[in-house]
Write an enzyme that holds these catalytic residues in place. Structure first.
Site, PDB file in Angstrom:
ATOM      1  N   GLU A 163     -57.350  -7.847  28.739  1.00  0.00           N
ATOM      2  CA  GLU A 163     -58.074  -9.561  28.144  1.00  0.00           C
ATOM      3  C   GLU A 163     -59.246  -9.304  27.787  1.00  0.00           C
ATOM      4  O   GLU A 163     -60.265 -10.002  28.851  1.00  0.00           O
ATOM      5  CB  GLU A 163     -58.297 -10.440  29.245  1.00  0.00           C
ATOM      6  CG  GLU A 163     -56.537 -11.089  28.753  1.00  0.00           C
ATOM      7  CD  GLU A 163     -56.443 -11.860  30.190  1.00  0.00           C
ATOM      8  OE1 GLU A 163     -57.190 -12.446  30.377  1.00  0.00           O
ATOM      9  OE2 GLU A 163     -55.042 -12.853  30.657  1.00  0.00           O
ATOM     10  N   GLU A 374     -48.226 -11.650  30.673  1.00  0.00           N
ATOM     11  CA  GLU A 374     -48.810 -12.170  32.045  1.00  0.00           C
ATOM     12  C   GLU A 374     -48.360 -13.631  31.092  1.00  0.00           C
ATOM     13  O   GLU A 374     -48.177 -13.748  29.856  1.00  0.00           O
ATOM     14  CB  GLU A 374     -50.317 -12.639  31.616  1.00  0.00           C
ATOM     15  CG  GLU A 374     -50.392 -11.087  33.141  1.00  0.00           C
ATOM     16  CD  GLU A 374     -52.486 -10.935  33.198  1.00  0.00           C
ATOM     17  OE1 GLU A 374     -52.400 -12.554  33.373  1.00  0.00           O
ATOM     18  OE2 GLU A 374     -52.834 -10.333  33.333  1.00  0.00           O
TER      19      GLU A 374
HETATM   20  C1  BG6 Z   1     -55.189 -13.729  33.678  1.00  0.00           C
HETATM   21  C2  BG6 Z   1     -56.181 -12.518  34.394  1.00  0.00           C
HETATM   22  O1  BG6 Z   1     -57.261 -13.810  33.021  1.00  0.00           O
HETATM   23  O2  BG6 Z   1     -55.130 -14.553  34.927  1.00  0.00           O
HETATM   24  C3  BG6 Z   1     -55.201 -12.539  35.234  1.00  0.00           C
HETATM   25  O3  BG6 Z   1     -55.534 -11.023  33.513  1.00  0.00           O
HETATM   26  C4  BG6 Z   1     -55.907 -13.755  36.106  1.00  0.00           C
HETATM   27  O4  BG6 Z   1     -56.063 -11.472  36.257  1.00  0.00           O
HETATM   28  C5  BG6 Z   1     -54.765 -14.531  35.155  1.00  0.00           C
HETATM   29  O5  BG6 Z   1     -55.237 -13.996  37.420  1.00  0.00           O
HETATM   30  C6  BG6 Z   1     -54.710 -16.196  35.980  1.00  0.00           C
HETATM   31  O6  BG6 Z   1     -56.240 -16.755  35.513  1.00  0.00           O
HETATM   32  P1  BG6 Z   1     -56.758 -17.009  36.987  1.00  0.00           P
HETATM   33  O7  BG6 Z   1     -58.262 -17.437  36.695  1.00  0.00           O
HETATM   34  O8  BG6 Z   1     -56.454 -19.333  37.219  1.00  0.00           O
HETATM   35  O9  BG6 Z   1     -56.791 -16.432  38.190  1.00  0.00           O
END
Ligand code: BG6
Length: 469
Positions: A163, A374
């Site tokens: 990202e 993800e």
């Molecule tokens: C993504 C990242 O942007 O979102 C993760 O790759 C991150 O590392 C995930 O934890 C969720 O974001 P947040 O801010 O809800 O923890």
């Protein structure tokens, strides 16, 4: 329909968010080790010093993942564990840890899917200018090569960067990530280019080694849709997709940046300082990318801002992913819509937007190999009579897996799905309050691991290859 046998059902984590052991066994300081100690920089002052203590408890964690039937585990390597100062001496204990982690996965038949950079930069490099200094890119390539040589016999999937838009946007526009710089558009675009050039060089190095594995990069995937079908809002969506998607996917998949954005950056003096050689390297590496990783959480609904350009102040508070903010150039604003569903953190829940976005990608980039690296729901999971009832997470993942299934049916080449996250971990901007895992970590009770309802649900989905979705 069932998912094919070679489709990987996985889950993911990242080193700083789970490992802890921040100064154990010769690990160097990272930018995050420092940043989280600066008062006011993180949610309730949380940091990853201990996190889920995955560094010391990985065997227990991998055993649980195996019990869940996980086919693949996406984790990241902490660069300062391998090179405590960024670039000179290798820390043998760092290599040993990841060898053990990889071997433990393999022992259980879990495919290790490795991210090289999930935001924890060796502090020494950050001090010398971080991603604005081209030397950081050179150090990255050296680190990447070291990892390919050390682990590439058993790791067949490498992701270079996670990202870029998030760590550069949060680092140079919102000041919410290290180096904590606010509203510096020029630096934002420079850092992105330096990262993409480092990615391209790492791809070329990987291919030289003939390791018979695959390499790619993971981008956040937030397709933009107009709030109305009027002309102005349609323009806003085009603009948002050019800056938010094409700027990040084109250099990797087409080997060049989109003209639409280049023209505007030239006009505003934001064009990165790049050389012809660097641009040629992007073009050379592009066809060698084996896959693209997509991290999908939500789409973005946009409306055009008309009239005077708003004064844009991007801050940590307004940059946590909820809608309502203008774009950095004042062209459009993201909008929370009455007829959409949202999480507790105001992230839109839209499996339909996911599918539509995947179609958009197919139209622009053709039949590329994709992994959903993800996808998941951040929530505060209720515990009822000792049971961690994360039913909204089950629903969320089910809906999104259905979109993946439909996309595969339509011929979109998706080869795996990684839920975020395997275990509860540190949310960069929301501390331990926002949970994502299938496995609960009891912070009040010696970090004890407990299986959530979603653990059992995902196990069944994997066993039946998604037939019941
Ligand atoms: C993504 C990242 O942007 O979102 C993760 O790759 C991150 O590392 C995930 O934890 C969720 O974001 P947040 O801010 O809800 O923890």
């Amino acid at each position: 329909m069932k998912f094919a046998n070679d489709f990987l059902f996985g889950a993911a984590t990242a080193a700083y968010q789970v490992e802890g052991a921040w100064n154990q066994d010769g690990k160097g300081m990272s930018n995050w080790d420092e940043f989280t100690k600066i008062p006011g920089k993180t949610f309730n002052g949380t940091n990853g010093d201990v996190a889920a203590d995955h560094y010391n408890r990985y065997k227990e964690d991998i055993a649980l993942m195996a019990e869940m039937g996980l086919e693949s585990y996406r984790f990241s390597i902490s660069w300062p564990r391998i090179f405590p100062n960024g670039d000179d001496e290798i820390n043998p204990k760092g290599i040993e840890f990841y060898n053990n982690l990889i071997d433990e996965c393999l022992k259980h038949g879990i495919v290790p899917f490795v991210t090289l950079y999930h935001w924890d930069l060796p502090l020494t490099l950050e001090k010398e200018g971080g991603w604005l200094n081209k030397k950081t890119g050179e150090a990255f390539v050296n680190y990447a090569k070291t990892c390919f040589e050390a682990f590439g016999d058993r790791v067949k999937n490498f992701i270079t960067f996670n990202e870029t838009v998030v760590f550069c946007g949060s680092g140079y526009l919102a000041g919410a990530h290290p180096p904590g710089i606010q509203n510096d558009v020029k630096k934002y675009f420079q850092a992105i280019h330096n990262v993409f050039y480092a990615h391209a060089c790492a791809v070329l190095e990987y291919k030289k080694l003939d390791l018979f594995g695959e390499i790619g990069l993971s981008n956040v995937f937030s397709p933009a849709f107009p709030v109305t079908d009027g002309h102005e809002d349609t323009l806003a969506a085009i603009h948002a997709n050019e800056y938010g998607t094409h700027w990040f996917y084109d250099p990797i998949l087409h080997g060049k940046y989109p003209e639409y954005v280049i023209k505007r950056l030239e006009k505003n003096g934001y064009l990165p300082d790049w050389t012809t050689g660097e641009l040629k390297t992007l073009a050379k590496a592009a066809p060698l990318n084996d896959f693209m990783g997509l991290n999908y959480y939500q789409p973005i609904r946009v409306e055009k801002i008309s009239g005077e350009v708003e004064k844009i102040e991007i801050t940590r508070e307004n940059s946590t992913g909820s809608p309502g903010n203008p774009s950095f150039d004042g062209y459009y604003r993201s909008v929370k819509m009455d007829d959409k569903r949202y999480t507790k953190w105001d992230w839109e829940i839209s499996p339909e937007g996911f599918l539509e976005g995947l179609e958009m990608l197919k139209d622009r980039y053709g039949q590329i190999k994709l992994y959903i690296t993800e996808n998941g729901l951040g929530d505060e999971d209720p515990i009822i009579d000792g049971v961690i009832c994360d039913i909204p997470r089950i629903k969320f993942i089910e809906e999104h897996l259905k979109s993946v299934k439909e996309a595969v049916k339509r011929g979109i080449h998706i080869k795996g799905y990684y839920a975020w996250s395997a275990i509860d971990l540190l949310s960069w901007l929301n501390g331990y309050k926002k949970q994502y895992g299938f496995i609960y970590i009891d912070h009040k009770n010696n970090l004890e691991r407990k299986k959530k309802m979603s653990f059992h649900w995902y196990k069944n989905i994997i066993e039946t290859r998604g037939k019941e979705l």
